[in-house]
Design an enzyme around this catalytic site. Structure first.
Site, PDB file in Angstrom:
ATOM      1  N   ASP A   1      35.205  32.350  39.800  1.00  0.00           N
ATOM      2  CA  ASP A   1      36.655  32.376  39.618  1.00  0.00           C
ATOM      3  C   ASP A   1      37.452  32.358  40.923  1.00  0.00           C
ATOM      4  O   ASP A   1      38.651  32.078  40.909  1.00  0.00           O
ATOM      5  CB  ASP A   1      37.065  33.611  38.807  1.00  0.00           C
ATOM      6  N   HIS A   2      36.814  32.665  42.056  1.00  0.00           N
ATOM      7  CA  HIS A   2      37.543  32.800  43.316  1.00  0.00           C
ATOM      8  C   HIS A   2      37.630  31.505  44.120  1.00  0.00           C
ATOM      9  O   HIS A   2      38.517  31.363  44.960  1.00  0.00           O
ATOM     10  CB  HIS A   2      36.884  33.879  44.194  1.00  0.00           C
TER      11      HIS A   2
ATOM     12  N   ASP B   1      34.340  43.755  43.136  1.00  0.00           N
ATOM     13  CA  ASP B   1      35.738  43.371  43.260  1.00  0.00           C
ATOM     14  C   ASP B   1      36.550  44.634  43.031  1.00  0.00           C
ATOM     15  O   ASP B   1      36.242  45.429  42.131  1.00  0.00           O
ATOM     16  CB  ASP B   1      36.106  42.297  42.226  1.00  0.00           C
TER      17      ASP B   1
ATOM     18  N   ARG C   1      48.603  42.650  43.990  1.00  0.00           N
ATOM     19  CA  ARG C   1      48.534  42.915  45.432  1.00  0.00           C
ATOM     20  C   ARG C   1      49.440  41.913  46.134  1.00  0.00           C
ATOM     21  O   ARG C   1      49.477  40.739  45.764  1.00  0.00           O
ATOM     22  CB  ARG C   1      47.075  42.779  45.896  1.00  0.00           C
TER      23      ARG C   1
ATOM     24  N   SER D   1      41.052  44.938  49.019  1.00  0.00           N
ATOM     25  CA  SER D   1      39.917  44.334  48.335  1.00  0.00           C
ATOM     26  C   SER D   1      38.600  45.032  48.675  1.00  0.00           C
ATOM     27  O   SER D   1      38.451  45.627  49.737  1.00  0.00           O
ATOM     28  CB  SER D   1      39.814  42.850  48.699  1.00  0.00           C
TER      29      SER D   1
ATOM     30  N   ARG E   1      35.933  43.684  49.514  1.00  0.00           N
ATOM     31  CA  ARG E   1      35.062  42.780  50.267  1.00  0.00           C
ATOM     32  C   ARG E   1      34.273  43.504  51.350  1.00  0.00           C
ATOM     33  O   ARG E   1      34.797  44.027  52.318  1.00  0.00           O
ATOM     34  CB  ARG E   1      35.874  41.617  50.833  1.00  0.00           C
TER      35      ARG E   1
END
Length: 799
Positions: free
Chosen positions: A142-143, A207, A489, A685, A687
């Site tokens: 999806d990213h 995520d 965000r 995030s 990440r």
């Protein structure tokens, strides 16, 4: 009469005496099913819920032991019930459990990964030496889909541009038994809510907005890839027992207020770090009035206040949503164990906030931070006070936070009102469905046609502009402009890589109304527009269906997930000359001595999110290549010494350079370096690249005023020691180039301070400061071994 209709009719009568508030929902579902039969619409079969339904009996047995033997029958919050029921070995905690202090070793039920973070998670999992994942897992593409020309074209472009990555993720999914959701199938959190989430379960997701599943009563926690590896490799996952913030909701949302406004308002109260180390737990009669997807919206954006996760008690709307998404077994089991899925009476919360939904008005948050919250009735004053141009250039609805059928139906209600009056949007209007199921249902129900008739552009079922995957046109570089979004965000540069873009967060309804007005100062609750006949027009309060009246459409069968149970013969190919994927090499273990001769590379000033540390957008293509993505390390950080972004002095050459370039030069010359950081370092995030990159470039420790939860854990996982100033004013004493030495890394223990000896760059003055840490005994072992993954791999070898 169909089996499904018979099932629902039976449920209607069974529950007549025990759950009267559920009757209207079941009655509606019977009506929807009969309508489907009358129109010859095929009803999709009930899903196999064997791997979805939590093991309630076992969980309740674990919980009973903890509550009676360890906590001496103390009443428990819902969050505690779910966490303590998932303890790896409850007998290890006979000494007690203290919220905010005790480290819990947990056994999650499920792992979910999106395609950007999944690359590094899988690369790490490959080093663990496991034949398959030990818990059900899924990957969602999806990213890596950039919004530009529209849904179909953008997906096809993404498949071509990212073929190497999608092939890698699909082959590893086949090899390790991971469900693989193709590009275009939907956003990870909407897909999880529709297919995998279950009340009372425990899930990890790579995520930060994984808490979305809290809308279905699940404790769902955003983590880095290394944490996901723990669960997938059958290793206990560690979490400090969170404190609990209780949010008691009363009343019922009315007029223009929506579930999004609950969390927009709360973000203003708690700020971006007010929830750090806490789970937000909702309760009260008001929560029973919210839709399941509305609760998911609220839980999703709890990440913006730093909360570990958010969770709602099991409700009628959850039951309805589960049955409408064909998970009847989960719905029935949850109803059977409903007492497990709510807090006990007379529980104690660490913080307690009451909110009357009947008094709540719409809010707008921003720009540049999600906690700058303003009631809609006062927003025009704020616009004037700040001198912002009174114009909305774009309105974007959708994202993982607000892409449900209910969201879309309320937006379409407003669009229909505008269509009748001949009013068109005054700026770009983009719509992102959350999943193929939502997209197909919108098309069937005529919603897409209405949105397109008013000039809306439907994008792919993907994250797109929310995460910076937006090839935006019609805007000049650095041009100051305002957009309104239903995203979660809104950091500077995040959406379109333009520092002049101000992103204001609002509900989909407010975004839609304001893009038709084209003005930031417009308040649809009281203001009017001019229609095609030159007459004043005021939007009526939007309304929409919580669930589609004809049930959900499945959509394109080609986008159904690829489900395998593991195939050891599947080959995983990573080209040696690839610039997208790179096999990982284990980090070196700790050398066993104090750190000496380290240099302060940069003293970061103010907000430093994971966007600042490891930018997304065009850098997403390097998520599977540690060396290449390290070239963006801290390029968004503001240097306190010179007030410049991404400019630091190279002490070895005496010249200024970019942060990643100077870091690499230090590494090549065997000079370790550290970061001095302000409050809430690593906000945003999940990440883990923000931790992997600094470790890869030679940073063994970071000293901050405070850390965001996920980033602090990610640093620990990669063998970086996160230290916090005992006196936060000591932050002011440091500057770039200072020489650092530690005292206390040797013999590091939980709760034991570490002394930092400093020799100032320039004048040679010396001083010491005291720092503290939150490392547990197990986490100290990660540090000694060089990373948590090294420890896992070592244990696998021993086995």
């Amino acid at each position: 009469m169909s089996n499904m209709t018979l099932f629902l009719t039976k449920k209607y009568h069974e529950l007549a005496q025990i759950r009267p508030t559920l009757l209207s929902r079941i009655s509606n579902q019977i009506h929807y099913r009969n309508m489907a039969l009358m129109t010859n619409r095929p009803i999709p079969p009930v899903k196999d819920c064997a791997k979805i339904t939590p093991p309630y009996e076992k969980l309740i047995q674990n919980l009973a032991y903890v509550q009676k033997k360890i906590l001496k029958d103390r009443p428990l919050t819902l969050s505690e019930k779910i966490l303590y029921a998932h303890l790896w070995n409850p007998h290890e905690y006979d000494g007690g459990i203290v919220r905010g202090e005790t480290y819990l070793k947990l056994k999650p039920d499920r792992v979910a990964m999106q395609d950007a973070s999944a690359q590094m998670a899988i690369l790490q999992f490959m080093l663990a030496g496991m034949p398959t994942t030990s818990v059900p897992s899924s990957i969602h593409c999806d990213h890596l889909i950039e919004a530009f020309q529209g849904a179909d074209k953008d997906v096809e472009t993404a498949k071509s541009v990212n073929k190497e990555i999608f092939d890698f993720l699909q082959s590893t999914s086949e090899k390790y038994g991971i469900d693989f959701w193709k590009p275009g199938s939907g956003i990870i959190h909407q897909i999880v809510l529709e297919n995998y989430a279950a009340p009372g379960g425990l899930m990890l997701g790579t995520d930060s907005h994984t808490p979305n599943a809290g809308g279905l009563g699940m404790v769902a926690i955003g983590v880095g890839g290394a944490d996901a590896v723990d669960a997938m490799a059958n290793i206990p996952w560690e979490l400090k027992a969170p404190k609990i913030i209780g949010i008691k909701l009363s009343g019922r949302l009315s007029k223009w207020a929506s579930p999004k406004d609950v969390i927009l308002h709360l973000a203003g109260k708690l700020t971006v770090r007010g929830g750090t180390g806490h789970i937000i737990e909702y309760l009260g009669s008001g929560s029973e009035t919210l839709s399941c997807t509305g609760m998911a919206t609220i839980a999703n954006m709890g990440a913006e206040v730093g909360a570990t996760t958010s969770v709602f008690p099991f409700s009628d709307s959850m039951y309805s949503y589960l049955t409408e998404t064909r998970r009847h077994q989960v719905a029935e089991e949850a109803l059977r164990y409903a007492s497990y899925l709510k807090a006990d009476g007379n529980v104690q919360y660490d913080q307690f906030i009451e909110m009357n939904l009947s008094e709540l008005e719409p809010h707008i948050n921003g720009p540049f931070t999600p906690d700058l919250s303003t009631p809609l009735s006062k927003f025009a004053e704020v616009v004037a006070k700040n001198g912002w141009k009174d114009e909305v250039k774009a309105g974007l609805i959708g994202s993982c936070t607000n892409s449900s059928y209910q969201d879309m139906s309320r937006v379409v209600n407003l669009a229909n009102q505008a269509l009748v009056k001949g009013i068109q949007p005054k700026g770009d209007f983009f719509i992102t469905p959350g999943s193929e199921q939502i997209r197909a249902t919108m098309v069937r129900d005529g919603q897409t046609e209405v949105l397109e008739q008013v000039g809306g552009k439907v994008l792919a079922n993907a994250c797109g502009p929310c995460i910076g995957q937006w090839k935006r046109t019609g805007i000049k570089e650095n041009e100051e402009n305002a957009i309104l979004t239903s995203f979660n965000r809104n950091f500077r540069n995040r959406n379109d890589n333009n520092p002049g873009t101000m992103n204001f967060l609002a509900s989909p309804e407010i975004v839609t109304a304001m893009i038709f007005a084209g003005k930031l100062s417009f308040n649809p609750m009281v203001d009017t527009l001019i229609d095609k006949d030159g007459k004043p027009f005021k939007f009526q309060i939007p309304h929409g269906d919580e669930l589609p009246r004809q049930g959900f459409e499945s959509g394109n069968e080609d986008l159904e997930p690829i489900i395998t149970f593991g195939n050891s013969s599947t080959e995983i190919t990573i080209s040696e000359d690839s610039n997208r994927l790179q096999k990982l090499k284990p980090f070196a273990s700790w050398h066993g001595d104090e750190f000496k001769g380290m240099r302060v590379l940069v003293k970061v000033k103010g907000k430093c999110t994971t966007d600042h540390i490891s930018a997304a957008g065009p850098w997403l293509k390097y998520k599977g290549h540690l060396e290449n993505i390290s070239n963006n390390t801290l390029i968004g950080a503001l240097n306190s010494d010179n007030e410049k972004v991404n400019v630091v002095r190279n002490i070895l050459t005496g010249e200024d350079g970019s942060i990643p370039d100077v870091a690499r030069h230090y590494k090549e010359n065997n000079v370790s370096w550290i970061i001095i950081a302000d409050h809430n370092y690593g906000e945003g995030s999940a990440r883990e690249h923000a931790a992997l990159q600094v470790r890869y470039l030679g940073c063994p420790l970071i000293i901050s005023r405070s850390f965001a939860r996920i980033h602090e854990t990610n640093l620990k996982k990669q063998g970086v020691l996160p230290l916090v100033f005992k006196n936060e004013k000591d932050y002011e004493l440091f500057s770039g180039g200072d020489i650092i030495e530690t005292v206390g890394v040797v013999g590091l223990e939980p709760g034991k301070d570490v002394i930092i000896k400093v020799k100032k760059y320039g004048n040679g003055n010396k001083f010491e400061v005291v720092t503290k840490h939150t490392m547990s005994k197990d986490q100290i072992e990660w540090f000694k071994m060089g990373s948590a993954l090294n420890l896992i791999a070592n244990k696998q070898k021993e086995c």
